[in-house]
Design a protein around this motif. Structure first.
Motif, PDB file in Angstrom:
ATOM      1  N   MET A   1     -10.635  -8.041   0.043  1.00 46.56           N
ATOM      2  CA  MET A   1     -10.172  -6.670   0.199  1.00 46.56           C
ATOM      3  C   MET A   1     -10.786  -5.790  -0.902  1.00 46.56           C
ATOM      4  SD  MET A   1      -6.261  -5.181   0.079  1.00 46.56           S
ATOM      5  CE  MET A   1      -5.711  -6.281   1.377  1.00 46.56           C
ATOM      6  N   LEU A   2     -11.342  -4.662  -0.512  1.00 49.99           N
ATOM      7  CA  LEU A   2     -11.916  -3.746  -1.481  1.00 49.99           C
ATOM      8  C   LEU A   2     -10.824  -3.119  -2.341  1.00 49.99           C
ATOM      9  CD1 LEU A   2     -14.503  -1.911   0.813  1.00 49.99           C
ATOM     10  CD2 LEU A   2     -14.968  -3.737  -0.852  1.00 49.99           C
ATOM     11  N   VAL A   3     -11.216  -2.757  -3.580  1.00 49.28           N
ATOM     12  CA  VAL A   3     -10.253  -2.144  -4.501  1.00 49.28           C
ATOM     13  C   VAL A   3      -9.667  -0.876  -3.894  1.00 49.28           C
ATOM     14  CG1 VAL A   3      -9.982  -1.032  -6.736  1.00 49.28           C
ATOM     15  CG2 VAL A   3     -11.345  -3.114  -6.548  1.00 49.28           C
ATOM     16  N   ALA A   4     -10.521  -0.053  -3.305  1.00 51.47           N
ATOM     17  CA  ALA A   4     -10.045   1.205  -2.727  1.00 51.47           C
ATOM     18  C   ALA A   4      -9.056   0.951  -1.587  1.00 51.47           C
ATOM     19  CB  ALA A   4     -11.231   2.031  -2.226  1.00 51.47           C
ATOM     20  N   GLU A   5      -9.319  -0.090  -0.800  1.00 47.09           N
ATOM     21  CA  GLU A   5      -8.419  -0.425   0.306  1.00 47.09           C
ATOM     22  C   GLU A   5      -7.075  -0.907  -0.226  1.00 47.09           C
ATOM     23  OE1 GLU A   5      -8.251  -3.430   4.195  1.00 47.09           O
ATOM     24  OE2 GLU A   5      -9.957  -3.493   2.791  1.00 47.09           O
ATOM     25  N   ARG A   6      -7.121  -1.752  -1.262  1.00 47.00           N
ATOM     26  CA  ARG A   6      -5.872  -2.253  -1.849  1.00 47.00           C
ATOM     27  C   ARG A   6      -5.047  -1.104  -2.425  1.00 47.00           C
ATOM     28  NH1 ARG A   6      -7.887  -5.592  -5.388  1.00 47.00           N
ATOM     29  NH2 ARG A   6      -7.633  -4.222  -7.195  1.00 47.00           N
ATOM     30  N   ARG A   7      -5.704  -0.195  -3.127  1.00 45.41           N
ATOM     31  CA  ARG A   7      -4.965   0.926  -3.722  1.00 45.41           C
ATOM     32  C   ARG A   7      -4.407   1.863  -2.649  1.00 45.41           C
ATOM     33  NH1 ARG A   7      -8.921   1.974  -9.021  1.00 45.41           N
ATOM     34  NH2 ARG A   7      -8.330   0.001 -10.038  1.00 45.41           N
ATOM     35  N   ALA A   8      -5.116   1.985  -1.548  1.00 41.70           N
ATOM     36  CA  ALA A   8      -4.600   2.793  -0.447  1.00 41.70           C
ATOM     37  C   ALA A   8      -3.336   2.163   0.129  1.00 41.70           C
ATOM     38  CB  ALA A   8      -5.658   2.944   0.638  1.00 41.70           C
ATOM     39  N   LEU A   9      -3.313   0.824   0.230  1.00 37.36           N
ATOM     40  CA  LEU A   9      -2.125   0.130   0.725  1.00 37.36           C
ATOM     41  C   LEU A   9      -0.957   0.267  -0.254  1.00 37.36           C
ATOM     42  CD1 LEU A   9      -3.763  -3.134   2.132  1.00 37.36           C
ATOM     43  CD2 LEU A   9      -2.757  -1.265   3.451  1.00 37.36           C
ATOM     44  N   ILE A  10      -1.260   0.195  -1.546  1.00 37.79           N
ATOM     45  CA  ILE A  10      -0.217   0.365  -2.556  1.00 37.79           C
ATOM     46  C   ILE A  10       0.382   1.761  -2.458  1.00 37.79           C
ATOM     47  CG2 ILE A  10       0.201   0.577  -5.044  1.00 37.79           C
ATOM     48  CD1 ILE A  10      -1.921  -1.644  -5.422  1.00 37.79           C
ATOM     49  N   LEU A  11      -0.479   2.764  -2.364  1.00 40.81           N
ATOM     50  CA  LEU A  11       0.010   4.137  -2.277  1.00 40.81           C
ATOM     51  C   LEU A  11       0.832   4.356  -1.014  1.00 40.81           C
ATOM     52  CD1 LEU A  11       0.102   6.925  -3.512  1.00 40.81           C
ATOM     53  CD2 LEU A  11      -2.065   7.450  -2.389  1.00 40.81           C
ATOM     54  N   ALA A  12       0.395   3.757   0.087  1.00 36.65           N
ATOM     55  CA  ALA A  12       1.155   3.881   1.332  1.00 36.65           C
ATOM     56  C   ALA A  12       2.536   3.265   1.188  1.00 36.65           C
ATOM     57  CB  ALA A  12       0.385   3.221   2.472  1.00 36.65           C
ATOM     58  N   ALA A  13       2.620   2.119   0.486  1.00 35.79           N
ATOM     59  CA  ALA A  13       3.917   1.473   0.269  1.00 35.79           C
ATOM     60  C   ALA A  13       4.825   2.336  -0.590  1.00 35.79           C
ATOM     61  CB  ALA A  13       3.707   0.105  -0.383  1.00 35.79           C
ATOM     62  N   VAL A  14       4.267   2.951  -1.617  1.00 33.99           N
ATOM     63  CA  VAL A  14       5.060   3.814  -2.493  1.00 33.99           C
ATOM     64  C   VAL A  14       5.599   5.005  -1.719  1.00 33.99           C
ATOM     65  CG1 VAL A  14       4.973   5.339  -4.499  1.00 33.99           C
ATOM     66  CG2 VAL A  14       3.866   3.106  -4.592  1.00 33.99           C
ATOM     67  N   ILE A  15       4.760   5.632  -0.923  1.00 33.49           N
ATOM     68  CA  ILE A  15       5.187   6.796  -0.154  1.00 33.49           C
ATOM     69  C   ILE A  15       6.241   6.406   0.875  1.00 33.49           C
ATOM     70  CG2 ILE A  15       4.412   8.520   1.536  1.00 33.49           C
ATOM     71  CD1 ILE A  15       1.706   8.516   0.058  1.00 33.49           C
ATOM     72  N   ASP A  16       6.050   5.255   1.512  1.00 30.42           N
ATOM     73  CA  ASP A  16       6.983   4.816   2.552  1.00 30.42           C
ATOM     74  C   ASP A  16       8.333   4.406   1.982  1.00 30.42           C
ATOM     75  OD1 ASP A  16       7.662   3.921   5.290  1.00 30.42           O
ATOM     76  OD2 ASP A  16       7.624   1.931   4.384  1.00 30.42           O
ATOM     77  N   ARG A  17       8.317   3.674   0.852  1.00 31.62           N
ATOM     78  CA  ARG A  17       9.551   3.112   0.299  1.00 31.62           C
ATOM     79  C   ARG A  17      10.173   3.969  -0.801  1.00 31.62           C
ATOM     80  NH1 ARG A  17       6.916  -2.892  -0.715  1.00 31.62           N
ATOM     81  NH2 ARG A  17       5.835  -3.012   1.289  1.00 31.62           N
TER      82      ARG A  17
END
Length: 264
Positions: free
Chosen positions: A1-17
């Motif tokens: 997984m690319l760093v940018a992709e991982r950080r996008a998933l992290i940010l999505a989790a923060v926004i969602d939760r």
């Protein structure tokens, strides 16, 4: 997984939760906690989130930063089903004829709602619980059976300080039920508010048996001020969403009740 992709998933989790834990993200994404922390550092620098102890929160949830007490209206929106499940399990410990101390908090407020028609007396430092139990339109308890301490009001609608503490020294109760900002097997029960920590200790001192109500999101959170070690608490009641490893860790240091199958 690319760093940018991982950080996008992290940010999505923060926004969602609204809030995430570094350990949970590491497990979900299959990387180390240190990698997640570095990602959170960079996302914070970019202004996308705010780091807190053990994880991060969205910039729309800055009220929950460690050391600050969220407003009751905001806390009430978090884990409502879990809080009701915990309250339903906790009320089973209350018998008619008892005098109970109930501390401030949204989970303890759910417990107070279940006292309708019960033959119990209540001592509380919570303005919200006092208002609920003595509201003529609710008729939950006889108002004469409910005592409110004096004191200074905190952001969580608790009354704390010398007046509250002096009042509580005069009470003896069968059970004390307290909420908690953070619960950690090493750190104990903590809160961001110094005055609330002191008054919580006084609430515990009134009782023969002490019970802490803590939903699963409170695990591993650590506020600035300790109000009780596990040696001081007889039981913790939590909800069934608690992770198995967290459940085992708590059960190793305190009698634990899990409201199984009650939160949906």
């Amino acid at each position: 997984m690319l760093v940018a992709e991982r950080r996008a998933l992290i940010l999505a989790a923060v926004i969602d939760r609204g809030a995430v834990r570094a350990a949970d993200l590491a497990q979900e994404l299959g990387v180390s906690v240190m990698t997640i922390r570095r990602d959170l550092d960079q996302l914070e620098i970019a202004g996308e989130l705010s780091k807190v102890h053990g994880g991060a929160i969205s910039t729309a949830h800055l009220d929950s930063v460690r050391g600050l007490e969220p407003l009751p209206s905001l806390k009430a929106e978090r884990q409502p089903e879990a809080k009701r499940a915990i309250a339903a399990a906790a009320v089973e410990f209350i018998e008619d004829g008892m005098t109970v101390a109930i501390g401030a908090g949204t989970t303890t407020l759910e417990l107070a709602k279940l006292l309708r028609g019960r033959q119990v007396s209540v001592v509380t430092n919570s303005m919200a619980i006092f208002a609920l139990l003595t509201d003529p339109g609710e008729t939950i308890l006889n108002p004469a059976a409910v005592q409110l301490t004096g004191g200074q009001r905190t952001p969580s609608d608790a009354l704390v300080g010398p007046l509250a503490n002096a009042a509580l020294e005069r009470y003896r109760t069968d059970l004390a039920f307290l909420g908690v900002h953070g619960i950690d097997p090493a750190a104990g029960m903590t809160t961001p508010n110094l005055g609330e920590a002191e008054t919580n200790r006084k609430l515990l001192d009134t009782a023969r048996t002490t019970v802490v109500l803590a939903d699963h999101t409170k695990y591993a959170e650590i506020g600035a001020h300790l109000y009780a070690t596990f040696a001081r608490v007889d039981r913790v009641v939590t909800d069934a969403a608690i992770r198995p490893d967290h459940r085992r860790a708590l059960a190793a240091v305190v009698d634990l009740t899990v409201a199984e199958g009650m939160n949906r």
